[in-house]
Design a protein around this motif. Structure first.
Motif, PDB file in Angstrom:
ATOM      1  N   GLY A 232      -5.405  35.170  -6.821  1.00 38.02           N
ATOM      2  CA  GLY A 232      -6.219  34.908  -7.994  1.00 38.02           C
ATOM      3  C   GLY A 232      -6.558  33.429  -8.114  1.00 38.02           C
ATOM      4  O   GLY A 232      -5.662  32.580  -8.073  1.00 38.02           O
ATOM      5  N   THR A 233      -7.829  33.106  -8.250  1.00 35.76           N
ATOM      6  CA  THR A 233      -8.261  31.706  -8.322  1.00 35.76           C
ATOM      7  C   THR A 233      -7.646  30.985  -9.516  1.00 35.76           C
ATOM      8  O   THR A 233      -7.212  29.836  -9.416  1.00 35.76           O
ATOM      9  N   LYS A 234      -7.569  31.685 -10.656  1.00 37.50           N
ATOM     10  CA  LYS A 234      -7.034  31.063 -11.871  1.00 37.50           C
ATOM     11  C   LYS A 234      -5.594  30.614 -11.666  1.00 37.50           C
ATOM     12  O   LYS A 234      -5.238  29.468 -11.987  1.00 37.50           O
ATOM     13  N   ASN A 235      -4.749  31.508 -11.147  1.00 39.84           N
ATOM     14  CA  ASN A 235      -3.341  31.149 -10.948  1.00 39.84           C
ATOM     15  C   ASN A 235      -3.191  30.013  -9.948  1.00 39.84           C
ATOM     16  O   ASN A 235      -2.407  29.085 -10.161  1.00 39.84           O
ATOM     17  N   ALA A 236      -3.923  30.062  -8.843  1.00 40.09           N
ATOM     18  CA  ALA A 236      -3.804  29.031  -7.815  1.00 40.09           C
ATOM     19  C   ALA A 236      -4.230  27.668  -8.355  1.00 40.09           C
ATOM     20  O   ALA A 236      -3.547  26.658  -8.128  1.00 40.09           O
ATOM     21  N   VAL A 237      -5.343  27.619  -9.072  1.00 36.49           N
ATOM     22  CA  VAL A 237      -5.840  26.347  -9.617  1.00 36.49           C
ATOM     23  C   VAL A 237      -4.864  25.791 -10.651  1.00 36.49           C
ATOM     24  O   VAL A 237      -4.538  24.597 -10.644  1.00 36.49           O
TER      25      VAL A 237
END
Length: 264
Positions: A232-237
């Motif tokens: 998930g992009t949100k978690n990684a960022v």
């Protein structure tokens, strides 16, 4: 010899000093490492069926819970081992060796860099041990080589961030016991994250904090990398942003504490 070469030599000397200390006095590292190992075994073999039933809507499957739990325990391992840095830095301060280092013709930053890099190396070794125990009790990752590299990089970043914060705590504490107590919030945060139960299972009034505090997005990112379920992009960022920021904060704070005039 250039200034950069002098600094590198001093960094390596301090790193060697701290690794030798860890080898000669392993009791602190072993005591800190024992807690996440005990929690891993406790939650799997005592609470595993109950916890998995709660997560899976009544269907108890301990293997599913092992897969869910191990990434969170890895983060708890990083938080626990960072306490050792706070204690060792404070011990150097209270025993006077830091004052001696300030008078020597060495790179001032090397004293802290030696502590931090040495602690990161020890933490990565501890993570390998805990992961090995997880594999022995049924954890089965499904990660590609690239995902393993990304997971290792994420853990190294988090270890670096927490270690710099712990170094600042050690410099700010009056004694090693105070340094250990000051670092307890770093240990408590994984318990208030998605390490043991999903965020959506928490009370609504607490869910927002658990979702956006530093550990939850990082744990979900690691979980996705190791289990091949997507990060998930949100978690990684959020994870990278949190721990890059904490690394910078810890470095600036530690440097300011080290450069201040001695108070004791």
């Amino acid at each position: 010899m250039s200034t950069a070469n002098h600094a590198f030599r001093d960094n390596m000397t301090m790193l060697r000093r701290n690794l030798l200390h860890a080898r000669r006095y392993p009791s602190l590292t072993l005591n800190l490492l024992l807690t996440p190992v005990i929690l891993l075994l406790l939650f799997v073999y005592v609470f595993g069926d109950v916890m998995s039933a709660g997560i899976n809507g009544g269907h108890a499957d301990r293997a599913d819970y092992v897969a869910y739990l191990v990434p969170g325990i890895l983060f708890l391992t990083v938080a626990m081992t960072s306490l050792g840095t706070a204690v060792s830095v404070c011990t150097d301060m209270t025993e006077g060796i830091m004052a001696r280092f300030r008078t020597m013709a060495i790179s001032r930053a090397s004293v802290l860099i030696g502590h931090v890099i040495g602690s990161v190396i020890q933490t990565m070794m501890a993570l390998v041990l805990v992961l090995g125990i997880g594999l022995a009790i049924g954890f089965r990752p499904d990660a590609t080589p690239v995902e393993w590299i990304a997971a290792a990089g994420l853990m190294a970043l988090i270890s670096l961030a927490l270690t710099w914060l712990a170094a600042g705590m050690g410099l700010a504490s009056p004694n090693p016991e105070g340094a250990s107590n000051m670092g307890m919030p770093l240990v408590m945060l994984p318990f208030l994250s998605s390490a043991f139960v999903p965020v959506h299972a928490m009370p609504s009034w607490f869910r927002w904090f658990a979702e956006y505090q530093p550990f939850s997005p990082a744990i979900e990112t690691l979980r996705g990398l190791l289990l091949g379920s997507g990060i998930g992009t949100k978690n990684a960022v959020l994870a990278v942003a949190w721990f890059l920021g904490l690394t910078l904060l810890g470095y600036v704070w530690s440097k300011a504490q080290f450069n201040r005039e001695p108070q004791r």
